[in-house]
Design an enzyme around this catalytic site. Structure first.
Site, PDB file in Angstrom:
ATOM      1  N   THR A 165       0.833  -1.200   0.000  1.00  0.00           N
ATOM      2  CA  THR A 165       0.000   0.000   0.000  1.00  0.00           C
ATOM      3  C   THR A 165       0.872   1.255   0.000  1.00  0.00           C
ATOM      4  O   THR A 165       2.045   1.229   0.372  1.00  0.00           O
ATOM      5  CB  THR A 165      -0.921   0.030   1.226  1.00  0.00           C
ATOM      6  OG1 THR A 165      -0.130   0.119   2.427  1.00  0.00           O
ATOM      7  CG2 THR A 165      -1.798  -1.218   1.285  1.00  0.00           C
ATOM      8  N   GLY A 166       0.272   2.360  -0.438  1.00  0.00           N
ATOM      9  CA  GLY A 166       0.940   3.656  -0.346  1.00  0.00           C
ATOM     10  C   GLY A 166       2.053   3.883  -1.341  1.00  0.00           C
ATOM     11  O   GLY A 166       3.030   4.571  -1.033  1.00  0.00           O
ATOM     12  N   ILE A 195       9.581   5.111  -0.504  1.00  0.00           N
ATOM     13  CA  ILE A 195       9.995   3.845   0.095  1.00  0.00           C
ATOM     14  C   ILE A 195       9.187   2.693  -0.465  1.00  0.00           C
ATOM     15  O   ILE A 195       9.721   1.623  -0.771  1.00  0.00           O
ATOM     16  CB  ILE A 195       9.855   3.909   1.623  1.00  0.00           C
ATOM     17  CG1 ILE A 195      10.746   5.000   2.215  1.00  0.00           C
ATOM     18  CG2 ILE A 195      10.207   2.561   2.249  1.00  0.00           C
ATOM     19  CD1 ILE A 195      10.526   5.217   3.710  1.00  0.00           C
ATOM     20  N   SER A 250       6.881   4.617  12.821  1.00  0.00           N
ATOM     21  CA  SER A 250       7.731   5.768  13.124  1.00  0.00           C
ATOM     22  C   SER A 250       7.651   6.043  14.610  1.00  0.00           C
ATOM     23  O   SER A 250       6.652   5.702  15.259  1.00  0.00           O
ATOM     24  CB  SER A 250       7.261   6.992  12.335  1.00  0.00           C
ATOM     25  OG  SER A 250       7.936   8.162  12.754  1.00  0.00           O
ATOM     26  N   TYR A 262       0.110  12.124  13.599  1.00  0.00           N
ATOM     27  CA  TYR A 262       0.893  11.101  12.906  1.00  0.00           C
ATOM     28  C   TYR A 262       1.524  10.144  13.911  1.00  0.00           C
ATOM     29  O   TYR A 262       1.381   8.925  13.817  1.00  0.00           O
ATOM     30  CB  TYR A 262       1.963  11.766  12.050  1.00  0.00           C
ATOM     31  CG  TYR A 262       2.915  10.805  11.369  1.00  0.00           C
ATOM     32  CD1 TYR A 262       2.522  10.084  10.251  1.00  0.00           C
ATOM     33  CD2 TYR A 262       4.217  10.636  11.853  1.00  0.00           C
ATOM     34  CE1 TYR A 262       3.395   9.216   9.620  1.00  0.00           C
ATOM     35  CE2 TYR A 262       5.092   9.773  11.231  1.00  0.00           C
ATOM     36  CZ  TYR A 262       4.680   9.072  10.112  1.00  0.00           C
ATOM     37  OH  TYR A 262       5.550   8.201   9.499  1.00  0.00           O
TER      38      TYR A 262
END
Length: 258
Positions: free
Chosen positions: A11-12, A19, A158, A167
């Site tokens: 995904t993404g 990345i 992260s 986030y």
């Protein structure tokens, strides 16, 4: 291009420099067929803007390298998008055997200036959508496969928190979801791990920031998408089948305590 190649869903994959695109390239080299999702609506809100041509270009490059490839738009703010994505991939390519979660909503804001709208969007995309993707992925597997390591989940996370409240908080929720998956989905033969890649130069850093981050990295350089892709390849390989429930820092020794 044979049916024997396993299928990975990444995904993404919004930009060719990102990345996720590096991961896709690495997995195709490893013998996986690839489905990948993107959402240009997110990219259009970012300073770099959407790279709409890159999706077809990447799919064409993967096919030229011998992999079947499928690019699918997916708006993970919508609660029905994760299951719809898995259905599309299953119908077009076949059952997914590896789920690599790279998508993210990421807009900097802190305790005092985060809006409720932004907070809810981050949790919808970074936490809820990942839970629903994992659930839809796991539903493909039959019970009684413990020890077989038939399926793989890898998610990018992260540890950024201050001045990046929604986030960081939603990534913390993602960590717990994936670690719970390692336990709850083990009877289905599914492993689940997290990778924290640290700062990766994908075009968003100023020269000054890049130099500051490089100075904080023990190995003396910034990470690249391929650095993360190499670890993903291992975790998805037969040799990586004993790893589960782990949060791995693949960052060249970034910000080690002294």
């Amino acid at each position: 291009m044979t049916a024997e190649r396993p299928i990975a869903l990444v995904t993404g994959v919004g930009r060719r420099i990102g990345i996720a695109a590096g991961i896709v390239d690495g997995l195709a080299d490893d013998g996986w067929d690839i489905a990948f999702s993107y959402w240009d609506g997110y990219e259009s809100r970012m300073p770099w803007g959407p790279d709409t041509a890159s999706h077809d270009e990447l799919a064409s490059a993967l096919r030229a390298a011998g992999a079947r490839a499928l690019a699918v738009p997916a708006d993970f703010e919508q609660p029905d998008a994760p299951a719809a994505l898995l259905r599309t991939v299953n119908d077009e390519l076949g059952p997914v055997r590896a789920l690599v979660l790279c998508h993210a909503e990421s807009v900097d804001s802190g305790i005092l200036d985060t809006t409720v709208e932004s907070f809810d969007r981050h949790f919808a995309v970074n936490a809820r959508a990942n839970w629903l993707l994992i659930r839809a992925f796991a539903e493909q597997f039959a019970a009684g496969a413990a020890g077989a390591a038939l399926g793989r989940i890898v998610a990018l996370t992260s540890d950024h928190t201050a001045h990046n409240l929604p986030y960081g908080a939603s990534k913390g929720a993602l960590d717990r979801i994936v670690q719970a998956s390692a336990v709850e989905l083990a009877p289905l033969g599914i492993t689940a791990n997290l990778i924290n890649p640290g700062p990766i130069d994908t075009g968003w850093m100023t020269p000054e920031l890049a130099e500051a981050l490089r100075a904080e990295t023990a190995l003396g350089r910034l990470g690249t998408p391929r650095d993360t892709a190499d670890l993903v390849s291992f975790l998805l390989s037969p040799d990586g089948g004993w790893m589960t429930g782990q949060l791995l820092h693949s960052n060249g020794g970034f910000h080690l305590p002294v």
